[in-house]
Each structure stands twice: as structure tokens, then as C-alpha cells.
Design a protein around this motif. Structure first.
Motif, PDB file in Angstrom:
ATOM      1  N   ASP A 146       0.802  -1.237   0.000  1.00 46.70           N
ATOM      2  CA  ASP A 146       0.000   0.000   0.000  1.00 46.70           C
ATOM      3  C   ASP A 146       0.835   1.288   0.000  1.00 46.70           C
ATOM      4  N   ILE A 147       2.150   1.169  -0.064  1.00 48.35           N
ATOM      5  CA  ILE A 147       2.997   2.365  -0.192  1.00 48.35           C
ATOM      6  C   ILE A 147       3.249   2.607  -1.682  1.00 48.35           C
ATOM      7  N   VAL A 148       2.861   3.791  -2.139  1.00 47.23           N
ATOM      8  CA  VAL A 148       2.980   4.170  -3.557  1.00 47.23           C
ATOM      9  C   VAL A 148       4.260   4.976  -3.740  1.00 47.23           C
ATOM     10  N   THR A 149       5.110   4.554  -4.654  1.00 47.96           N
ATOM     11  CA  THR A 149       6.331   5.301  -4.977  1.00 47.96           C
ATOM     12  C   THR A 149       6.277   5.684  -6.450  1.00 47.96           C
ATOM     13  N   ILE A 150       6.447   6.981  -6.721  1.00 43.77           N
ATOM     14  CA  ILE A 150       6.278   7.503  -8.087  1.00 43.77           C
ATOM     15  C   ILE A 150       7.587   8.109  -8.573  1.00 43.77           C
ATOM     16  N   GLY A 151       7.987   7.741  -9.793  1.00 43.32           N
ATOM     17  CA  GLY A 151       9.199   8.306 -10.377  1.00 43.32           C
ATOM     18  C   GLY A 151       9.004   8.597 -11.857  1.00 43.32           C
ATOM     19  N   ILE A 152       9.745   9.584 -12.347  1.00 41.09           N
ATOM     20  CA  ILE A 152       9.743   9.887 -13.784  1.00 41.09           C
ATOM     21  C   ILE A 152      10.961   9.195 -14.393  1.00 41.09           C
ATOM     22  N   ASP A 153      10.744   8.453 -15.457  1.00 35.82           N
ATOM     23  CA  ASP A 153      11.795   7.650 -16.088  1.00 35.82           C
ATOM     24  C   ASP A 153      12.724   8.540 -16.908  1.00 35.82           C
ATOM     25  N   THR A 154      13.973   8.644 -16.485  1.00 37.32           N
ATOM     26  CA  THR A 154      14.957   9.475 -17.201  1.00 37.32           C
ATOM     27  C   THR A 154      15.648   8.715 -18.331  1.00 37.32           C
ATOM     28  N   SER A 155      15.533   7.361 -18.309  1.00 34.68           N
ATOM     29  CA  SER A 155      16.323   6.534 -19.231  1.00 34.68           C
ATOM     30  C   SER A 155      15.630   6.271 -20.559  1.00 34.68           C
TER      31      SER A 155
END
Length: 386
Positions: free
Chosen positions: A148-157
Motif C-alpha cells: 500500500d505504499i505508492v512510490t512515483i518516479g519519472i523515467d529518465t532513461s
């Protein structure tokens, strides 16, 4: 751009190897979790990590992390994140992948569409526009839900970092470049020691080893999504990273790296791939069966990915193949051998119990990295001081 947290996913079991790589680049680790290493860095760190890290699958710019057990929570907590700090008015943005493990929210398509709506609502209000052209640079979003922990990232690759740009030609059951690098780094192999891969396939182990020996950065011959992010990363940062990558190449290096395979098409592919990687002059490829494996020098290394027999019709050949491999290795009495395989009877037919054994997931496939350790070479006498 100021200090930010970056997320580097990797193969499960390879976190310690990637952590060491990040520290060697000079960046501070924030957390190490199953299948990823997080660290602090600036815009330059995004360039350095993409170009120099050999074992990371991609580099994500972390936007935020929070707990969400309902879709309403997911929407509201996504909406309050400062998306305008990352995505310009003309940016193209979408949730390219959602993964959920042991979480109440588990439908990837629902997670993706709800997060996109939340982002649009925030940016519409911030930028004062109703319609987004999305004709600018791409900002693909990746989201992981774990308990239930949401981790959000923008893909740089963009394209996964295992795609170095050299492996145009491949054969069945290849090992990824990132995993091959990580496995080499788990061994004590050094560029002044012999390295042989008797099941070289399209040449990944020998090529990655040669690139390490010559200090050729894995990301030199490819592009990255974040190269277009002029709002976050100055072009000069990318130029500086590429200049450094060029400057540190050891063009005088001499090594003894060899790759053998019984399949002539595999050997042909391996030679072409090595040429495309700029290391064909450092590797000797040859069509040769594992039963003919031999080498006159002592204290060498075998690092290899032998056939697993994933197809039923191939299974019957495996006992003989591993038996021949073991018999050839016995004659190399001072050598060490490292093999990754999912074949459960590998040790039995190889004829020796591994000194060390490590479970590694190659994609969804459970494999083992068997380590058969030979004696250490005698230390060279020190030169007397003048």
C-alpha cells in the motif's frame, strides 16, 4: 535543479553490487530495498548514472511516496504532488507502467488512468489551460505499490539501460547486459586475469568484461529520454558526462578474454556485437564445444550462462552437456568457474558441489549462480625499492 532522490531498479539479489557502483560515482545512498537502490543527486547525477552505471535497469527521478488503500486516496495524493516542478506546459506525460505487490490497489490499468487524471487536474489549474498539446519532451511516469505504499518516479532513461546499443544480433536465451555485468562484479575477476565463456552465445559476458577492462562506459552509444528535458537538465551536463566517459577509456589495455560456442551463428553474432561495442580487438571468439575447453595458462576464470533446457526437447541433452563441462573444468586444476543456470541438477552432472551458491531472479526465472573456487594465484614478489 537542486538535490533530489533518484531510484535505480536492478535485478533482485544485485542490490549490493549496484550500491557499490553508486558510491564509486560519488553519490550518497538514501535506501537499499529489494530490487532497487535509491540515492541523492543533482541534474549531473542523472547524466552520470545513466551513462556510467553497469548494473542499473533505469534511473527514475522520484516525485513522491505515500500510502494509499483506495483509489480516492491515490487520486488526491497524486494530485497534491508538485508536478509543475518537473513537467512543462507542453510536456508529454503518461503512466507508462504500474506494478503492485501485496497492495489493496492492484489493477495496473486503473492505477494508470486515475494517476493521469490527477496529474492533469493539477497541471490544468497551475498552468491555467484546459487542453494539453503534449507535443514537447516525454516524461514517462512509473509507479510501484508495495504493501500500500505508492512510490512515483519519472523515467529518465527511456529504453532499459541493459540495451547498451551494441547487441543488434542475438541468439536464444541471452542474458541481459546489466545482469552479466553484475555477475562479473560478484566474482574476483580482474582485467589482468584470463576470462573464458564456453557458452558465449551472442557474447554478452566477454563483451561486458572487455568494456569493464577498457573502462568503456555502458551508456556511451545510446540516447536517454532525459536528454530532452531542457527545463531540468542543461545540455552541458550531458556533454560533460560524455566527455568524461571518452577521457577515461583505456585504449592501450591488453587482456585475455575468450568466448566459445558450438553454434557458428552465435559466434558470428558475438563477433559483430563486440565490434559494435568497440571491443572486438580485445576478445577472441571461436567455434568450439565445451568438451574441447582447455587453456595453457593457470588461474583463469570461467563465467558463463550454459543452456537451461527451458524447452522440453532440450532437457534430454543437459546431463551430457553439464558432465562434459565438469570434466573439462577438472583439467583446469587452478581455475575458478562461475555459472548461472536454472537447471536443478547442474551440480550433480557437473560433478562437484559449488563452494558458494546464490539465488538470482533472471526476469521471472529463478536461477542459481554456482561458484566453484580455485586457488588464489601466488602473490608477485615486490620490486625492491631503488
Amino acid at each position: 535543479m537542486e538535490k533530489m532522490e533518484l531510484i535505480a531498479p536492478c535485478h533482485f539479489g544485485m542490490e549490493a553490487v549496484l550500491k557499490r557502483e553508486v558510491l564509486d560515482l560519488g553519490y550518497e545512498i538514501s535506501t537499499v530495498e529489494d530490487g532497487r537502490v535509491c540515492f541523492w543527486g543533482d541534474a549531473q547525477a542523472i547524466c552520470d548514472a545513466n551513462v556510467f552505471l553497469r548494473t542499473a535497469e533505469r534511473i527514475l527521478l522520484k516525485v513522491g511516496s505515500f500510502k494509499a488503500e483506495t483509489f480516492d486516496e491515490l487520486f488526491e495524493k497524486t494530485r497534491v504532488l508538485p508536478w509543475e516542478n518537473y513537467i512543462p506546459k507542453n510536456g508529454k506525460f503518461w503512466v507508462t507502467k504500474a506494478a503492485s505487490v501485496k497492495s489493496k490497489l492492484f489493477s495496473p490499468s486503473d492505477i494508470q488512468s486515475i494517476m493521469k487524471k490527477a496529474m492533469v487536474e493539477r497541471l490544468r489549474r497551475i498552468y491555467g489551460i484546459e487542453w494539453f498539446q503534449e507535443d514537447g519532451p516525454a516524461y514517462p511516469i512509473r509507479v510501484f505499490l508495495m504493501k500500500d505504499i505508492v512510490t512515483i518516479g519519472i523515467d529518465t532513461s527511456g529504453v532499459s539501460l541493459h540495451k547498451r546499443g551494441y547487441r543488434q544480433m542475438t541468439v536464444k536465451a541471452p542474458i541481459t547486459e546489466t545482469l552479466a555485468s553484475a555477475l562479473i562484479m560478484l566474482t574476483p575477476w580482474h582485467k589482468d586475469r584470463i576470462l573464458v565463456d564456453p557458452f558465449c552465445g551472442s557474447g554478452t559476458f566477454p563483451i561486458e568484461a572487455a568494456m569493464m577492462a577498457a573502462n568503456i562506459a555502458p551508456g556511451m552509444n545510446r540516447s536517454f529520454t532525459a536528454e530532452e528535458w531542457g527545463n531540468l537538465i542543461p545540455k552541458k551536463a550531458w556533454y560533460d558526462t560524455m566527455d568524461e566517459a571518452n577521457d577515461v577509456i583505456d585504449r592501450e589495455i591488453q587482456v585475455d578474454i575468450q568466448g566459445y560456442d558450438l553454434n557458428p551463428e552465435a559466434v558470428k553474432a558475438a563477433r559483430q556485437n563486440a565490434k559494435d561495442a568497440g571491443v572486438d580487438h580485445l576478445i577472441h571468439f571461436q567455434e568450439r564445444a565445451v568438451k574441447d575447453l582447455s587453456h595453457p595458462k593457470k588461474y583463469g576464470f570461467i563465467i558463463t550462462n550454459p543452456p537451461y533446457g527451458e524447452r522440453l526437447e532440450d532437457k534430454k541433452d543437459l546431463p551430457q552437456l553439464y558432465r562434459e563441462f565438469g570434466e573439462s573444468f577438472k583439467k583446469l586444476d587452478s581455475w575458478s568457474a562461475y555459472m548461472i543456470t536454472s537447471y536443478e541438477d547442474a551440480e550433480r552432472y557437473f560433478g562437484r558441489k559449488a563452494d558458494k551458491n546464490r539465488k538470482i531472479y533472471n526476469g521471472m526465472l529463478k536461477t542459481y549462480f554456482y561458484q566453484f573456487l580455485g586457488p588464489k594465484p601466488p602473490k608477485r614478489p615486490r620490486e625492491p625499492r631503488q
